[in-house]
Write an enzyme that holds these catalytic residues in place. Structure first.
Site, PDB file in Angstrom:
ATOM      1  N   GLY A  10       0.814  -1.209   0.000  1.00 34.79           N
ATOM      2  CA  GLY A  10       0.000   0.000   0.000  1.00 34.79           C
ATOM      3  C   GLY A  10       0.842   1.252   0.000  1.00 34.79           C
ATOM      4  N   ARG A  35      -1.743  -1.013  -6.098  1.00 35.17           N
ATOM      5  CA  ARG A  35      -2.585  -1.318  -7.256  1.00 35.17           C
ATOM      6  C   ARG A  35      -2.453  -0.285  -8.364  1.00 35.17           C
ATOM      7  NH1 ARG A  35      -8.287  -1.793  -4.436  1.00 35.17           N
ATOM      8  NH2 ARG A  35      -7.366  -0.080  -3.261  1.00 35.17           N
ATOM      9  N   ASP A  59      -2.819  -6.548  -6.171  1.00 35.34           N
ATOM     10  CA  ASP A  59      -3.790  -6.349  -5.107  1.00 35.34           C
ATOM     11  C   ASP A  59      -3.541  -7.422  -4.048  1.00 35.34           C
ATOM     12  OD1 ASP A  59      -6.107  -6.258  -3.486  1.00 35.34           O
ATOM     13  OD2 ASP A  59      -7.367  -5.637  -5.170  1.00 35.34           O
ATOM     14  N   SER A 139      -4.881  -0.045  13.797  1.00 40.70           N
ATOM     15  CA  SER A 139      -5.740   1.120  14.003  1.00 40.70           C
ATOM     16  C   SER A 139      -6.214   1.138  15.446  1.00 40.70           C
ATOM     17  CB  SER A 139      -6.952   1.036  13.069  1.00 40.70           C
ATOM     18  OG  SER A 139      -7.922   2.007  13.398  1.00 40.70           O
ATOM     19  N   TYR A 152     -15.302  -3.115  10.281  1.00 45.43           N
ATOM     20  CA  TYR A 152     -13.963  -2.517  10.201  1.00 45.43           C
ATOM     21  C   TYR A 152     -13.214  -2.740  11.507  1.00 45.43           C
ATOM     22  CZ  TYR A 152     -10.165   0.830   9.950  1.00 45.43           C
ATOM     23  OH  TYR A 152      -8.910   1.399   9.976  1.00 45.43           O
ATOM     24  N   PRO A 182      -2.756   3.665  14.788  1.00 46.33           N
ATOM     25  CA  PRO A 182      -3.044   5.097  14.788  1.00 46.33           C
ATOM     26  C   PRO A 182      -4.522   5.407  14.984  1.00 46.33           C
ATOM     27  CG  PRO A 182      -1.881   4.382  12.773  1.00 46.33           C
ATOM     28  CD  PRO A 182      -2.433   3.170  13.451  1.00 46.33           C
ATOM     29  N   VAL A 185      -5.746   9.867  11.155  1.00 48.28           N
ATOM     30  CA  VAL A 185      -4.636  10.282  10.300  1.00 48.28           C
ATOM     31  C   VAL A 185      -5.239  10.817   9.010  1.00 48.28           C
ATOM     32  CG1 VAL A 185      -2.487   9.624   9.174  1.00 48.28           C
ATOM     33  CG2 VAL A 185      -3.239   8.386  11.214  1.00 48.28           C
ATOM     34  N   GLU A 188      -5.970   9.502   2.369  1.00 50.69           N
ATOM     35  CA  GLU A 188      -7.105   9.193   1.500  1.00 50.69           C
ATOM     36  C   GLU A 188      -8.096   8.233   2.164  1.00 50.69           C
ATOM     37  OE1 GLU A 188      -5.548   7.625  -2.111  1.00 50.69           O
ATOM     38  OE2 GLU A 188      -4.576   9.487  -2.701  1.00 50.69           O
TER      39      GLU A 188
END
Length: 254
Positions: A10, A35, A59, A139, A152, A182, A185, A188
């Site tokens: 990523g 990707r 991917d 996260s 999520y 984190p 942040v 995107e």
């Protein structure tokens, strides 16, 4: 003496890109995956000519492609010293009763299974050499659950558990395993979560000073630069305005 090698998933934007640029400044040769080929090409231009750079377009959800590409790295790139499992995303923010199966699949496939596919391809080399570091970018959602975060949060709780399991299983091989979790942040991330709704994405960071990708890359730099007997095992990092996953002071913009 050859540079050490870091593989970052990523790496086309956000935290992954910041990590690639930071580790390159530290002298690491960089394998960057993503990707978007054009983004990887742009990253290569930023890195050149300081370090060697190998862009890999795939991917992480594609198990066969991950195995094919990472299982056939050129010899000069095969001894990976640092793996940063950064690729991940959030899709939607619906309550469990109205959630989208497609969104659920995307989050579990990328955040959990993608991390496992990449790790499975890289870990055998590390165990054979009895050295290496794996950094999993999780996260705050892996430590807490918040309204409409359901799947999520579940995916990131899985990342946290897998990271702890890795640390236990790889301990006999001297492999250091780091979890970085984190809070808010500004990347995107929210644009993806809200499926291109820029106004809604911007509202996530309104009224506060969020973390930026470089803040996370700085922690990665610190973790990687510790002496061999030290592992930064588990780090939760929040902007000062964030008290928990769901509690944010939106009157704290400097």
């Amino acid at each position: 003496m050859e540079n050490k090698i870091a593989l970052i998933t990523g790496a086309t934007s956000g935290i992954g890109k910041a990590c690639a640029l930071t580790l390159a400044k530290m002298g690491f040769d960089i394998i960057a995956t993503g990707r978007r080929q054009d983004r990887l090409e742009d990253l290569g231009k930023e890195l050149a000519p300081r370090v060697r750079f190998l862009p890999l377009v795939f991917d992480v959800r594609d198990r066969d492609k991950v195995g094919e590409i990472l299982g056939n790295l050129p010899d000069e790139w095969s001894a990976i010293d640092v793996l940063i499992n950064n690729a991940g995303n959030a899709h939607g923010m619906d309550p469990i009763q109205t959630g989208s199966l497609d969104d659920w699949d995307a989050m579990m496939d990328i955040n959990v299974k993608g991390l496992l596919y990449v790790s499975k391809a890289i870990i055998p080399g590390m165990t054979e050499r009895k050295s290496g570091m794996i950094i999993n970018i999780g996260s705050i959602a892996g430590k807490e659950v918040y309204p409409n975060g359901n799947v999520y949060c579940g995916s990131k709780h899985a990342v946290d558990a897998i990271t702890k399991g890795m640390r236990i299983d790889l301990n006999p091989f001297g492999i250091r395993v780091v979890g970085i979790h984190p809070g808010l942040v500004e990347t995107e991330f929210s644009i993806v979560r809200f499926k291109g709704d820029e106004a809604r994405a911007e509202s996530v960071y309104k009224g506060l000073e969020p973390l930026v990708a470089q803040d996370i890359a700085d922690i990665v730099e610190f973790a990687v630069s510790r002496p061999p007997h030290v592992v930064l095992a588990d780090v939760v990092v929040l902007p000062t305005a964030q008290g928990s996953a769901a509690l944010v002071n939106r009157n704290s913009t400097k």
